[in-house]
Design a protein around this motif. Structure first.
Motif, mmCIF file in Angstrom:
data_model
loop_
_atom_site.group_PDB
_atom_site.id
_atom_site.type_symbol
_atom_site.label_atom_id
_atom_site.label_comp_id
_atom_site.label_asym_id
_atom_site.label_seq_id
_atom_site.Cartn_x
_atom_site.Cartn_y
_atom_site.Cartn_z
ATOM 1 N N GLY A 47 0.805 -1.214 0.000
ATOM 2 C CA GLY A 47 0.000 0.000 0.000
ATOM 3 C C GLY A 47 0.843 1.271 0.000
ATOM 4 N N GLU A 48 2.009 1.207 0.609
ATOM 5 C CA GLU A 48 2.901 2.356 0.666
ATOM 6 C C GLU A 48 3.790 2.491 -0.570
ATOM 7 O OE1 GLU A 48 5.135 1.873 4.276
ATOM 8 O OE2 GLU A 48 3.324 1.849 5.502
ATOM 9 N N HIS A 49 4.002 1.389 -1.308
ATOM 10 C CA HIS A 49 4.994 1.388 -2.387
ATOM 11 C C HIS A 49 4.441 1.095 -3.776
ATOM 12 C CE1 HIS A 49 7.418 0.837 1.272
ATOM 13 N NE2 HIS A 49 8.296 1.568 0.609
ATOM 14 N N TRP A 50 3.137 0.884 -3.938
ATOM 15 C CA TRP A 50 2.616 0.463 -5.236
ATOM 16 C C TRP A 50 2.896 1.482 -6.336
ATOM 17 C CZ3 TRP A 50 -1.092 3.148 -7.944
ATOM 18 C CH2 TRP A 50 -1.842 4.096 -7.246
ATOM 19 N N ARG A 51 2.850 2.772 -6.019
ATOM 20 C CA ARG A 51 3.106 3.791 -7.055
ATOM 21 C C ARG A 51 4.538 3.694 -7.581
ATOM 22 N NH1 ARG A 51 -0.224 6.300 -3.378
ATOM 23 N NH2 ARG A 51 -2.139 7.177 -4.203
ATOM 24 N N THR A 52 5.486 3.525 -6.682
ATOM 25 C CA THR A 52 6.887 3.375 -7.081
ATOM 26 C C THR A 52 7.062 2.122 -7.924
ATOM 27 O OG1 THR A 52 7.652 4.527 -5.101
ATOM 28 C CG2 THR A 52 9.251 3.113 -6.227
ATOM 29 N N LEU A 53 6.457 1.030 -7.497
ATOM 30 C CA LEU A 53 6.556 -0.212 -8.255
ATOM 31 C C LEU A 53 5.988 -0.039 -9.661
ATOM 32 C CD1 LEU A 53 5.471 -2.673 -5.423
ATOM 33 C CD2 LEU A 53 7.799 -2.293 -6.289
ATOM 34 N N LEU A 54 4.845 0.618 -9.745
ATOM 35 C CA LEU A 54 4.201 0.863 -11.040
ATOM 36 C C LEU A 54 5.094 1.736 -11.923
ATOM 37 C CD1 LEU A 54 1.539 0.273 -12.540
ATOM 38 C CD2 LEU A 54 0.629 2.378 -11.569
ATOM 39 N N GLU A 55 5.663 2.785 -11.368
ATOM 40 C CA GLU A 55 6.549 3.678 -12.128
ATOM 41 C C GLU A 55 7.789 2.960 -12.636
ATOM 42 O OE1 GLU A 55 7.441 6.768 -9.345
ATOM 43 O OE2 GLU A 55 5.468 7.716 -9.541
ATOM 44 N N GLY A 57 7.939 -0.234 -13.520
ATOM 45 C CA GLY A 57 7.669 -1.286 -14.494
ATOM 46 C C GLY A 57 6.842 -2.462 -14.029
ATOM 47 N N ALA A 58 6.510 -2.537 -12.754
ATOM 48 C CA ALA A 58 5.642 -3.618 -12.285
ATOM 49 C C ALA A 58 4.194 -3.250 -12.606
ATOM 50 C CB ALA A 58 5.805 -3.834 -10.784
ATOM 51 N N ALA A 59 3.431 -4.218 -13.074
ATOM 52 C CA ALA A 59 2.024 -3.977 -13.403
ATOM 53 C C ALA A 59 1.086 -4.654 -12.414
ATOM 54 C CB ALA A 59 1.725 -4.469 -14.815
ATOM 55 N N SER A 60 1.563 -5.713 -11.755
ATOM 56 C CA SER A 60 0.729 -6.432 -10.801
ATOM 57 C C SER A 60 1.617 -7.118 -9.775
ATOM 58 C CB SER A 60 -0.160 -7.459 -11.520
ATOM 59 O OG SER A 60 0.632 -8.422 -12.191
ATOM 60 N N ALA A 61 0.972 -7.619 -8.719
ATOM 61 C CA ALA A 61 1.701 -8.292 -7.644
ATOM 62 C C ALA A 61 0.855 -9.422 -7.089
ATOM 63 C CB ALA A 61 2.039 -7.303 -6.538
ATOM 64 N N SER A 62 1.544 -10.456 -6.632
ATOM 65 C CA SER A 62 0.893 -11.583 -5.966
ATOM 66 C C SER A 62 1.460 -11.701 -4.569
ATOM 67 C CB SER A 62 1.176 -12.898 -6.720
ATOM 68 O OG SER A 62 0.641 -12.864 -8.007
ATOM 69 N N LEU A 63 0.578 -11.915 -3.584
ATOM 70 C CA LEU A 63 1.014 -12.104 -2.205
ATOM 71 C C LEU A 63 1.375 -13.567 -2.000
ATOM 72 C CD1 LEU A 63 1.401 -10.897 0.648
ATOM 73 C CD2 LEU A 63 -0.951 -11.616 1.126
ATOM 74 N N LEU A 64 2.562 -13.784 -1.432
ATOM 75 C CA LEU A 64 3.017 -15.131 -1.141
ATOM 76 C C LEU A 64 3.256 -15.312 0.343
ATOM 77 C CD1 LEU A 64 4.068 -14.470 -4.146
ATOM 78 C CD2 LEU A 64 5.533 -16.426 -3.775
ATOM 79 N N ARG A 65 2.950 -16.496 0.819
ATOM 80 C CA ARG A 65 3.381 -16.916 2.156
ATOM 81 C C ARG A 65 4.312 -18.086 1.917
ATOM 82 N NH1 ARG A 65 0.252 -18.909 7.589
ATOM 83 N NH2 ARG A 65 2.067 -18.578 8.929
ATOM 84 N N GLY A 66 5.581 -17.848 2.151
ATOM 85 C CA GLY A 66 6.580 -18.827 1.748
ATOM 86 C C GLY A 66 6.585 -18.898 0.230
#
Length: 79
Positions: A47-55, A57-66
Motif C-alpha cells: 500500500g505504501e509502495h505500489w506507485r513506485t513499483l508501477l513507475e 515497471g511492475a504492473a501487478s503483484a501476488s502475495l506469497l506466504r513462503g
C-alpha cells in the motif's frame, strides 16, 4: 524476492509481474521487497509502495506466504 534471514519459508512477501505477466526480479526495478512476519505488514508495505513499483515497471503483484501464492496477481494501477 528477498529471502528471510532465518531461512524460514513462512514469511509474507510479494511477487512482482510485468505488463505481460512475467515475473520480475525486484532488483531489476531497484526495489527491495521485504519478507514480513505478518500478512498485514506485507499488505501495508504494498500500500505504501505500489506507485513506485508501477513507475518502475511492475504492473501487478501476488502475495506469497513462503512459496505459496495466497492471492493475485492483482493490478497496481489506480484505475
Amino acid at each position: 524476492m528477498t529471502s528471510p534471514a532465518s531461512g524460514s519459508t513462512t514469511g509474507w512477501t510479494w511477487r512482482l509481474h510485468g505488463p505481460d505477466g512475467t515475473v520480475l526480479d525486484p532488483s531489476d526495478l531497484d526495489v527491495d521487497v521485504p519478507v514480513e512476519e505478518a500478512q498485514g505488514e506485507a499488505e501495508s508495505w504494498l500500500g505504501e509502495h505500489w506507485r513506485t513499483l508501477l513507475e518502475r515497471g511492475a504492473a501487478s503483484a501476488s502475495l506469497l506466504r513462503g512459496d505459496t501464492v495466497v492471492y493475485g496477481p492483482m493490478g497496481l494501477s489506480a484505475s
